[in-house]
Design a protein around this motif. Sequence first.
Motif, PDB file in Angstrom:
ATOM      1  N   GLN A  26       0.880  -1.164   0.000  1.00  0.00           N
ATOM      2  CA  GLN A  26       0.000   0.000   0.000  1.00  0.00           C
ATOM      3  C   GLN A  26       0.918   1.213   0.000  1.00  0.00           C
ATOM      4  N   VAL A  27       1.041   1.860  -1.162  1.00  0.00           N
ATOM      5  CA  VAL A  27       1.930   3.005  -1.282  1.00  0.00           C
ATOM      6  C   VAL A  27       1.139   4.262  -0.958  1.00  0.00           C
ATOM      7  N   SER A  28       1.587   5.006   0.049  1.00  0.00           N
ATOM      8  CA  SER A  28       0.876   6.213   0.458  1.00  0.00           C
ATOM      9  C   SER A  28       1.198   7.369  -0.489  1.00  0.00           C
ATOM     10  N   GLU A  29       0.388   8.388  -0.441  1.00  0.00           N
ATOM     11  CA  GLU A  29       0.596   9.567  -1.287  1.00  0.00           C
ATOM     12  C   GLU A  29       1.911  10.263  -0.940  1.00  0.00           C
ATOM     13  N   GLU A  30       2.233  10.323   0.352  1.00  0.00           N
ATOM     14  CA  GLU A  30       3.492  10.943   0.779  1.00  0.00           C
ATOM     15  C   GLU A  30       4.684  10.225   0.171  1.00  0.00           C
ATOM     16  N   THR A  31       4.641   8.899   0.174  1.00  0.00           N
ATOM     17  CA  THR A  31       5.731   8.110  -0.380  1.00  0.00           C
ATOM     18  C   THR A  31       5.862   8.367  -1.873  1.00  0.00           C
ATOM     19  N   LYS A  32       4.732   8.432  -2.572  1.00  0.00           N
ATOM     20  CA  LYS A  32       4.765   8.708  -4.006  1.00  0.00           C
ATOM     21  C   LYS A  32       5.405  10.069  -4.282  1.00  0.00           C
ATOM     22  N   LYS A  33       5.037  11.087  -3.492  1.00  0.00           N
ATOM     23  CA  LYS A  33       5.599  12.427  -3.682  1.00  0.00           C
ATOM     24  C   LYS A  33       7.106  12.432  -3.410  1.00  0.00           C
ATOM     25  N   LEU A  34       7.524  11.776  -2.317  1.00  0.00           N
ATOM     26  CA  LEU A  34       8.953  11.723  -1.988  1.00  0.00           C
ATOM     27  C   LEU A  34       9.753  11.017  -3.070  1.00  0.00           C
ATOM     28  N   GLU A  35       9.216   9.900  -3.583  1.00  0.00           N
ATOM     29  CA  GLU A  35       9.918   9.167  -4.635  1.00  0.00           C
ATOM     30  C   GLU A  35       9.974   9.982  -5.918  1.00  0.00           C
ATOM     31  N   ALA A  36       8.923  10.755  -6.228  1.00  0.00           N
ATOM     32  CA  ALA A  36       8.929  11.604  -7.418  1.00  0.00           C
ATOM     33  C   ALA A  36       9.980  12.703  -7.280  1.00  0.00           C
ATOM     34  N   LYS A  37      10.072  13.324  -6.084  1.00  0.00           N
ATOM     35  CA  LYS A  37      11.083  14.355  -5.839  1.00  0.00           C
ATOM     36  C   LYS A  37      12.486  13.772  -5.971  1.00  0.00           C
ATOM     37  N   LYS A  38      12.681  12.592  -5.426  1.00  0.00           N
ATOM     38  CA  LYS A  38      13.989  11.941  -5.466  1.00  0.00           C
ATOM     39  C   LYS A  38      14.378  11.631  -6.903  1.00  0.00           C
ATOM     40  N   ALA A  39      13.438  11.134  -7.703  1.00  0.00           N
ATOM     41  CA  ALA A  39      13.712  10.825  -9.103  1.00  0.00           C
ATOM     42  C   ALA A  39      14.034  12.096  -9.884  1.00  0.00           C
ATOM     43  N   ALA A  40      13.305  13.183  -9.593  1.00  0.00           N
ATOM     44  CA  ALA A  40      13.555  14.455 -10.278  1.00  0.00           C
ATOM     45  C   ALA A  40      14.937  14.995  -9.916  1.00  0.00           C
ATOM     46  N   ALA A  41      15.314  14.876  -8.652  1.00  0.00           N
ATOM     47  CA  ALA A  41      16.637  15.347  -8.224  1.00  0.00           C
ATOM     48  C   ALA A  41      17.742  14.532  -8.875  1.00  0.00           C
ATOM     49  N   GLU A  42      17.554  13.233  -8.991  1.00  0.00           N
ATOM     50  CA  GLU A  42      18.556  12.378  -9.639  1.00  0.00           C
ATOM     51  C   GLU A  42      18.671  12.716 -11.121  1.00  0.00           C
ATOM     52  N   LYS A  43      17.536  12.984 -11.763  1.00  0.00           N
ATOM     53  CA  LYS A  43      17.534  13.330 -13.186  1.00  0.00           C
ATOM     54  C   LYS A  43      18.255  14.660 -13.408  1.00  0.00           C
ATOM     55  N   LYS A  44      17.970  15.625 -12.534  1.00  0.00           N
ATOM     56  CA  LYS A  44      18.599  16.944 -12.637  1.00  0.00           C
ATOM     57  C   LYS A  44      20.113  16.831 -12.433  1.00  0.00           C
ATOM     58  N   ALA A  45      20.528  16.020 -11.452  1.00  0.00           N
ATOM     59  CA  ALA A  45      21.954  15.823 -11.198  1.00  0.00           C
ATOM     60  C   ALA A  45      22.630  15.150 -12.380  1.00  0.00           C
ATOM     61  N   ALA A  46      21.945  14.218 -13.024  1.00  0.00           N
ATOM     62  CA  ALA A  46      22.509  13.524 -14.180  1.00  0.00           C
ATOM     63  C   ALA A  46      22.655  14.479 -15.362  1.00  0.00           C
ATOM     64  N   GLU A  47      21.710  15.417 -15.509  1.00  0.00           N
ATOM     65  CA  GLU A  47      21.781  16.382 -16.606  1.00  0.00           C
ATOM     66  C   GLU A  47      22.894  17.399 -16.371  1.00  0.00           C
ATOM     67  N   GLU A  48      23.101  17.811 -15.138  1.00  0.00           N
ATOM     68  CA  GLU A  48      24.118  18.809 -14.819  1.00  0.00           C
ATOM     69  C   GLU A  48      25.533  18.234 -14.895  1.00  0.00           C
ATOM     70  N   ALA A  49      25.707  16.981 -14.654  1.00  0.00           N
ATOM     71  CA  ALA A  49      27.041  16.362 -14.656  1.00  0.00           C
ATOM     72  C   ALA A  49      27.711  16.469 -16.015  1.00  0.00           C
TER      73      ALA A  49
END
Length: 178
Positions: free
Chosen positions: A148-171
Amino acid sequence: MKVILNDDVKHVGEMGDVKNVAMGYFRNYLFPRGLAVPCTDEALAYFETKKEEIEARKEQKRKDSASLKEKLEGLEVKLEMPAGSNGKLFGAVTSVTVMNFYAQNGFEIERKKIEIPGSSIKTVGHFTAKVHLYEGSFAEVKISVTGQVSEETKKLEAKKAAAEKKAAEEAPAEEKAE
């Protein structure tokens, strides 16, 4: 000290069993509560007369155990637990969790009688556990754990994925600048 049990005693034996116990255990616990008597010729003769009654009681326990086994094996334990998107649970499914499920469904089973492989379940999936019944018989029960994935978990995972994507683009941009 040899004693004859008047009643079922957990971790010692059943009514009519002749057991060796510590003198202090008999004197301070079993005898004052009427759970056991010293093993004498008179006591043995008395329990010999009650042997049929004791055997009938044990046979009834065996029948109850067999019917409980059928009921438990027919009921699948379905649990919904908080989990991450990767299928890992936040917490674990333990014997207490399974005991509570059975209590909600009208079964009274002790926690210690439920044996989960690895002592706990920490991922989503289908598992098999054992419930120990009378005289070494056991029931194999199916446990189905869904996440049972909560909404908070979904938001945190989306933020984490966005941060990883941004870091990969900046590298690569930093490598070109050098």
